[in-house]
Design an enzyme around this catalytic site. Structure first.
Site, mmCIF file in Angstrom:
data_model
loop_
_atom_site.group_PDB
_atom_site.id
_atom_site.type_symbol
_atom_site.label_atom_id
_atom_site.label_comp_id
_atom_site.label_asym_id
_atom_site.label_seq_id
_atom_site.Cartn_x
_atom_site.Cartn_y
_atom_site.Cartn_z
ATOM 1 N N ASN A 29 0.708 -1.102 -0.490
ATOM 2 C CA ASN A 29 -0.140 0.345 0.322
ATOM 3 C C ASN A 29 0.783 1.491 0.182
ATOM 4 O O ASN A 29 2.107 1.385 0.506
ATOM 5 C CB ASN A 29 -1.233 -0.377 0.655
ATOM 6 C CG ASN A 29 -0.386 -1.043 2.041
ATOM 7 O OD1 ASN A 29 0.534 -0.641 3.472
ATOM 8 N ND2 ASN A 29 -0.807 -2.065 2.405
ATOM 9 N N GLU A 75 -3.844 -0.985 6.382
ATOM 10 C CA GLU A 75 -3.092 -0.315 6.741
ATOM 11 C C GLU A 75 -2.851 0.905 7.169
ATOM 12 O O GLU A 75 -2.393 1.552 7.056
ATOM 13 C CB GLU A 75 -1.059 -1.090 6.326
ATOM 14 C CG GLU A 75 -1.089 -2.330 5.955
ATOM 15 C CD GLU A 75 -1.052 -3.661 7.096
ATOM 16 O OE1 GLU A 75 -0.907 -2.847 8.744
ATOM 17 O OE2 GLU A 75 -0.981 -4.287 7.351
ATOM 18 N N HIS A 96 6.579 -5.933 0.208
ATOM 19 C CA HIS A 96 6.962 -7.126 0.228
ATOM 20 C C HIS A 96 7.520 -7.607 -0.245
ATOM 21 O O HIS A 96 7.597 -8.794 -1.428
ATOM 22 C CB HIS A 96 5.102 -8.628 0.644
ATOM 23 C CG HIS A 96 4.327 -7.373 1.620
ATOM 24 N ND1 HIS A 96 3.170 -9.274 1.800
ATOM 25 C CD2 HIS A 96 4.359 -7.238 2.116
ATOM 26 C CE1 HIS A 96 2.459 -8.577 2.440
ATOM 27 N NE2 HIS A 96 3.340 -7.041 2.935
HETATM 28 ZN ZN LIG Z 1 1.734 -6.200 4.275
#
Ligand SMILES: [Zn+2]
Length: 216
Positions: A29, A75, A96
């Protein structure tokens, strides 16, 4: 940059993160400040590879949606806490990246000084203790590291990078993953040679100078 241009740039950033394998599927994000009291964030539950500027969500500091059709990223708390705590930061990228995240799984940050571009562009990258994704635990774990770092590895999870601009945060994420790949390769070859302290000091001075010059 207008709000619309920024939203488009965020979408381009997400597509590039997906193309380069730094964000898989719906992972990751991005957030960026819009004016003094609003933040643009990526939507939750959508493929990063297909996002457009119209998918971005505008929220206020309480996390309430003010503009946009989508729901904000899960998030959101992490992004708002970073932006609140660091007024100099204009954008945050969370992803990630696979090799950097492998170091986070192995329980390692990048605090050793081995690669000039990592020292110059990113600085030391600590390992933040694990917190459950999508909960305020992540922000709680990240906060103690925020004052002194522009990038962090999240244990058993991924990475976060900050920047005064979206491009700076995004470049830091790419640089972090690139450095992780190089470091991993060197370890496979069997030896990692650290830079000598004089070279590290020179790079740190260059980083400090470039910060000051851009702050003017
Ligand atoms: Zn994450």
């Amino acid at each position: 940059m207008t709000r619309r241009d920024l939203a488009r740039r965020m979408a381009a950033c997400c597509r590039q993160l997906a193309e380069r394998g730094i964000a898989a599927g719906q992972d990751g994000n991005v957030s960026a400040r819009v004016g003094r009291d609003r933040v643009l964030v990526t939507p939750s539950g959508m493929l990063k590879s297909g996002l457009t500027g119209a998918d971005m969500v505008e929220v206020d500091w309480a996390g309430r949606r003010r503009r946009g059709r989508r729901n904000p990223t899960s998030e959101l708390d992490l992004h708002l806490r970073i932006l609140r705590r660091r007024p100099d930061v204009g954008a945050v990228v969370h992803a990630h990246p696979p090799t950097a995240t492998a170091f986070a799984l192995a329980g390692e940050g990048f605090t050793s000084f081995v690669l000039p571009e990592l020292i110059f562009l990113v600085g030391p990258v600590p390992l933040v203790p694990y917190g459950t994704p999508g909960t305020p635990e992540i922000g709680d774990r990240v906060e103690p590291f925020l004052a002194d770092h522009e990038a962090m590895l999240l244990a058993n999870h991924g990475a976060v990078t900050l920047g005064r601009t979206l491009d700076e945060a995004w470049i830091r994420m790419e640089t972090l993953e690139h450095a992780a790949r190089i470091l991993f390769g060197a370890r496979v070859l069997g030896r990692v040679t650290a830079l000598d302290p004089g070279a590290v000091a020179q790079l740190e001075a260059l980083r400090a100078r470039s910060r000051r010059e851009r702050d003017v």
